[in-house]
Design an enzyme around this catalytic site. Sequence first.
Site, short mmCIF file in Angstrom:
data_model
loop_
_atom_site.label_atom_id
_atom_site.label_comp_id
_atom_site.label_asym_id
_atom_site.label_seq_id
_atom_site.Cartn_x
_atom_site.Cartn_y
_atom_site.Cartn_z
CG HIS A 76 -1.88 -1.18 1.19
ND1 HIS A 76 -2.99 -1.21 0.39
CD2 HIS A 76 -1.84 -2.36 1.83
CE1 HIS A 76 -3.63 -2.36 0.56
NE2 HIS A 76 -2.94 -3.08 1.42
CG HIS A 102 -1.29 -0.18 -4.39
ND1 HIS A 102 -1.86 -1.17 -5.17
CD2 HIS A 102 -2.29 0.29 -3.60
CE1 HIS A 102 -3.14 -1.30 -4.85
NE2 HIS A 102 -3.42 -0.43 -3.90
CG HIS A 117 -6.57 3.68 -3.32
ND1 HIS A 117 -5.66 4.02 -4.30
CD2 HIS A 117 -6.29 2.42 -2.93
CE1 HIS A 117 -4.86 2.99 -4.48
NE2 HIS A 117 -5.21 2.02 -3.68
CG ASP A 118 -4.40 1.73 -0.19
OD1 ASP A 118 -5.38 1.63 0.57
OD2 ASP A 118 -4.07 0.85 -1.00
#
Length: 100
Positions: free
Chosen positions: A40, A44, A80-81
């Site tokens: 993550h 990524h 998103h992460d």
Amino acid sequence: VAGWAIFNHWGVSAKFGIEAGVLKAWLKFVQAQYLQNQFHNATHATDVLQTTHYVLSAAGFAKCLSDIEILAMLFAATVHDVGHDGFNNSYHKLAITDRA
């Protein structure tokens, strides 16, 4: 670099009045917020952003979406992460961490 190219491809700066320098600075800032773990991480995030770009363009999903919806997808893929430490909720519960 990939993030800049993808956001540029979709004309984000022009469509939403975001100065190029501001967008570049934001992309650098987001990249710096990703933690260094095995999955993550910023690499990524780039992969997810590129996949989102592919789905929007090559798969034709962009035809079904407004400009703001495309921006939302690109934004979500990018962040998103952010801050993900590489462990799942079960780990944090069992390890009794502050994130649990």
